[in-house]
Scaffold this active site. Structure first.
Site, PDB file in Angstrom:
ATOM      1  N   SER A 166     -52.836 111.062  71.180  1.00 43.33           N
ATOM      2  CA  SER A 166     -54.173 110.511  71.178  1.00 43.33           C
ATOM      3  C   SER A 166     -54.717 109.411  72.086  1.00 43.33           C
ATOM      4  O   SER A 166     -55.928 108.682  71.911  1.00 43.33           O
ATOM      5  CB  SER A 166     -54.645 109.328  69.701  1.00 43.33           C
ATOM      6  N   LYS A 194     -55.291 102.696  62.394  1.00 46.18           N
ATOM      7  CA  LYS A 194     -56.053 102.858  63.696  1.00 46.18           C
ATOM      8  C   LYS A 194     -57.330 101.517  62.821  1.00 46.18           C
ATOM      9  O   LYS A 194     -56.956 100.705  64.092  1.00 46.18           O
ATOM     10  CB  LYS A 194     -56.171 103.492  64.209  1.00 46.18           C
ATOM     11  N   PRO A 202     -41.645 103.674  56.683  1.00 53.22           N
ATOM     12  CA  PRO A 202     -41.211 102.963  55.198  1.00 53.22           C
ATOM     13  C   PRO A 202     -41.059 102.141  54.225  1.00 53.22           C
ATOM     14  O   PRO A 202     -42.447 101.193  55.347  1.00 53.22           O
ATOM     15  CB  PRO A 202     -39.854 103.187  56.691  1.00 53.22           C
ATOM     16  N   GLY A 208     -44.066 109.213  54.846  1.00 45.69           N
ATOM     17  CA  GLY A 208     -45.231 107.889  54.616  1.00 45.69           C
ATOM     18  C   GLY A 208     -43.961 107.365  55.754  1.00 45.69           C
ATOM     19  O   GLY A 208     -42.207 107.409  55.709  1.00 45.69           O
ATOM     20  N   GLY A 222     -43.205 103.093  49.395  1.00 38.29           N
ATOM     21  CA  GLY A 222     -42.857 103.467  47.882  1.00 38.29           C
ATOM     22  C   GLY A 222     -42.650 104.650  47.791  1.00 38.29           C
ATOM     23  O   GLY A 222     -42.625 105.480  46.467  1.00 38.29           O
ATOM     24  N   LYS A 223     -42.414 105.425  48.000  1.00 38.17           N
ATOM     25  CA  LYS A 223     -41.478 106.762  48.299  1.00 38.17           C
ATOM     26  C   LYS A 223     -40.673 107.265  46.965  1.00 38.17           C
ATOM     27  O   LYS A 223     -41.110 107.533  46.216  1.00 38.17           O
ATOM     28  CB  LYS A 223     -41.051 107.294  49.609  1.00 38.17           C
TER      29      LYS A 223
END
Length: 802
Positions: free
Chosen positions: A707, A750, A386, A384, A389-390
């Protein structure tokens, strides 16, 4: 007797000699003039038998008075054992009835108020009546005669068996002196033989008293034989154990002797400086560390080298450092897991807001470990942007399990030795980061977080990512060999959790060993809740403020989120909240104010003008301009893709820091428009009369990814058909040369970005309908989501008819 006489000669006290004569064989002198009563001396913790000469130390004043009053008139006294040795002044009822008759041979008064007396024990006696209790005991007595069995072959065999057993017992017991054999061979009387053995056998007081009270010599001999058999069996077992231990330790003793000789030589040469004590200390620490057998063998080899290497040698310090590291590693120390999943869920909810899908997956992971503690679970990779909360999730997992936590930042490392350790070929070598952290936490099953695995580098010193392949493989890491240790260390009980901002830089083999858990960015509403619940409280505490000093309202927090931060996480948000809190702290410290209410105006006063202006939808609809959707490291964004044509020769120019993938998407869109010119109503000659310029604003921000293909096709089609695109519609999707709309990633982010930009409708690939449930309900209420299969459906939805 000689020892006693020597003691008498060396003593400085007054010597009283008692004249004795050899007793007559027919009528011993103590029987020739037998008194009716005799004084009785209580014995503490000892039972005497006839035929022995016993030196006694007399300390009690009553016993000393007894001896002083006895010796001028006689030499005979009774000796009886106390029933309770703790009694200082025993009475008639506190000594055994059966005792012995003693003949005083010598007495010495010593300087420390003690008497040393030598007594010959001559007969068994029974104390029939006590006639005096104070100052010492005196009693009438009778001599107990020995009763011998018939002199037959059985009795002779019994005596021979006793002698042989006694001889064997003396030989197997190293504590019995050799003189005992000579004394045993010199005894002819069966009565004296049994009493001699009873004196020297290891018996408790009651057993010895029972033998003393037994007057039947045959019965006494049987009891002594039984006791001899038991003690002989024990003595044989002890001798066998001594022999086994001697065989086992003879080699160790030889090595210890040689080491001591070596140390003596080193001391003579002036090389001894206490290293032997250091070696012994290391040996003790290694034995206490409970090392595996192969590790202990390696440590023993290094210890042998340490004993022969001079302390001044550089290699000496290298070996000492190595052995200290081995001794301090937790080879068999494991922390107990807390298997309460309800508690784990409470900890995850306490430490993190939102992230429901992620927390559910983590609880599933912990549940599997509870049901199968020895299973080889997957290596989790928290993926994920920055600040989401990793790292704190890893700490929460360790807290929930009750394990130690260690964080290793692998981002930017280029040396493989950081993972595998350095070889011990030079001074300053050390283990790898994994072994160092396990040594620090002190357990073999911590939670280790490998932070920023997507930023590992490589150069001529090796590839650290490849070195991690063994570490993160549950089927290999039970025998991980650090080059410094050079022995296997079991990492199978370690829970490894890695983190990354993007998965693409992670090498394929390493990615294959990890289960990726996506942590999406936070929505504005989630950021608002996180700031209210956690960030404000933490910053108030860190800046020494209380709630009454600094009162935040949600409008002020929302202004900080919208105008001063642009991120998927909350790291910068907390930093800006801290800036506001510090300004309040300054005013409180200067006593300019005691309480400040934080409003949007106060936020702007402290933080200055807004730092970010969000990319919004198009203000008006015009041909060649389309609202695209992008997923960046700071969340979802709206991209105004602009296409412009002017007279030329059919060249295309791309600007806005577009990456290679996005350029290829542009080429695909351009080819598809030219291929469908007839269907779109475009004159083929227009493609050769004009040059095309496609620009993606925010040119300072790099952009890449497939995309935007759908939006670029729409912009070109709109430009050449001269039809406007609805300004309230945004789109995302990859295209191929057949005109199909292909799925994309980051739909949730998105969609959130579209809502923030004021978009009302988004077009998504039909294959992304499975991701729609992940979009927050608050966003879905404000958006109309239309699935698309082909670019024709896209143009039908967005192009306005003129």
């Amino acid at each position: 007797m000689d020892d006693f006489e020597q003691m008498l000669n060396d003593s400085s006290g007054d010597i009283i000699e008692i004249s004795t004569s050899q007793p007559d064989a027919e009528l011993p002198e103590w029987r020739s003039d037998m008194p009716a009563t005799i004084p009785v001396m209580p014995l503490r913790g000892v039972v005497l038998f006839p035929g022995t000469v016993a030196p006694l130390t007399v300390e009690r004043s009553a016993s000393q008075q007894l001896l002083e009053e006895l010796l001028p008139t006689g030499k005979l006294l009774g000796l009886s054992t106390q029933k309770d040795g703790d009694v200082d002044e025993p009475g008639p009822d506190e000594v055994y009835e059966v005792g012995v008759l003693g003949n005083v041979l010598r007495m010495v008064k010593q300087d420390d108020n003690q008497m040393l007396v030598l007594i010959q024990v001559v007969e068994r006696i029974r104390l029939t009546k006590f006639v005096q209790s104070k100052p010492y005991l005196k009693a009438e007595f009778e001599i107990l005669e020995n009763h011998f069995p018939k002199d037959n072959d059985v009795w002779k065999a019994t005596l021979r068996n006793i002698r042989e057993s006694a001889q064997k017992f003396i030989e197997t017991n190293p504590n019995i002196p050799d003189e005992a054999t000579q004394a045993l061979n010199g005894i002819d009387s069966p009565s004296i033989l049994t009493d001699f053995l009873a004196t020297n056998l290891s018996l408790d007081l009651t057993q010895k008293q029972a033998l003393l009270e037994e007057t039947k010599v045959g019965e006494r001999a049987d009891r002594v034989q039984q006791i001899l058999n038991n003690q002989l069996h024990i003595a044989e077992l002890q001798q066998k154990l001594r022999d086994d231990v001697e065989d086992e330790f003879s080699d160790a003793q030889r090595r210890a002797y040689l080491r001591e000789q070596l140390r003596a030589i080193q001391r003579e040469l002036g090389e001894g400086d206490g290293s032997e004590e250091q070696s012994e200390d290391l040996r003790d620490r290694l034995e206490a560390a409970d090392l595996p057998e192969d590790v202990m063998e390696a440590a023993e080899r290094e210890l042998k080298r340490l004993d022969i290497i001079p302390p001044a040698s550089p290699e000496h310090s290298v070996i000492v450092s190595y052995l200290e590291t081995v001794a301090e590693l937790p080879w068999n120390k494991l922390s107990d897991d807390n298997e309460d999943l309800h508690r784990a869920g409470e900890i995850l909810d306490r430490d993190h807001y939102g992230l429901e899908k992620v927390k559910r997956r983590l609880l599933e992971y912990l549940a599997v470990r509870k049901l199968n503690p020895d299973g080889r679970g997957p290596i989790l990779c928290l993926l994920g942007p920055p600040g989401v909360g990793k790292t704190s999730l890893g700490r929460s997992i360790a807290d929930a399990l009750g394990r130690e936590f260690a964080r290793i930042s692998v981002g930017g490392i280029r040396d493989e030795a950081e993972i595998r350790g350095h070889r011990r070929t030079y001074i300053g070598s050390m283990p790898g980061r994994l072994i160092q952290e396990i040594r620090r936490v002190g357990t073999r099953n911590p939670v280790i977080m490998l932070d920023e695995v997507d930023k590992i580098g490589n150069d001529f010193r090796g590839d650290p990512a490849s070195a991690l392949l063994e570490v993160l493989d549950p089927r290999q890491n039970h025998e991980f060999v650090d080059r410094y240790l050079d022995v296997p260390f079991d990492l199978s009980q370690v829970i490894f959790i890695s983190t990354a901002n993007t998965i693409y830089p992670v090498p394929g083999p390493l990615r294959d060993r990890m289960e990726v858990i996506h942590l999406p960015g936070y929505t504005e509403e989630e950021k608002l809740e996180i700031a209210s619940r956690y960030l404000v409280k933490r910053q108030l505490k860190e800046n020494g403020l209380k709630v009454k000093h600094c009162r935040w309202n949600k409008t002020a927090l929302r202004k900080v989120i919208e105008d001063y931060t642009r991120e998927a996480g909350v790291r910068n948000l907390e930093r800006e909240i801290g800036s506001v809190c510090r300004s309040v702290a300054a005013k409180v410290a200067l006593e300019d104010s005691t309480a400040i209410k934080i409003t949007p105006e106060y936020v702007e006063e402290v933080l200055g003008p807004p730092k970010f202006a969000r990319e919004t939808k198009m203000w008006i609809s015009r041909p060649g301009v389309v609202n695209g959707l992008a997923y960046t490291t700071v969340g979802g964004e709206v991209l105004n893709i602009e296409a412009l044509r002017y007279a030329g020769s059919g060249h295309i120019k791309l600007t806005g820091q577009i990456g290679d993938v996005m350029k290829e998407s542009m080429q695909a869109a351009w080819s598809l428009v030219r291929n469908r010119a007839d269907q779109l109503g475009i004159d083929h000659e227009d493609f050769g009369k004009y040059d095309i310029h496609v620009h993606v604003p925010a040119g300072a921000v790099p952009k890449d990814g497939p995309s935007a293909g759908c939006a670029m096709y729409t912009a070109l089609a709109s430009l050449f058909t001269d039809k406007r695109v609805d300004k309230d519609i945004a789109m995302t999707g990859e295209i191929n040369l057949r005109g199909a709309v292909l799925p994309i990633g980051g739909l949730k982010e998105k969609a959130i970005g579209a809502v923030q930009a004021g978009i009302k409708t988004i077009l998504i690939p039909e294959l992304n309908l499975k991701d729609v449930p992940e979009i927050p309900e608050s966003a879905k209420k404000k958006l109309k989501i239309l699935p698309m299969k082909t670019v024709d459906e896209v143009l039908e939805a967005v192009l306005k008819k003129r």
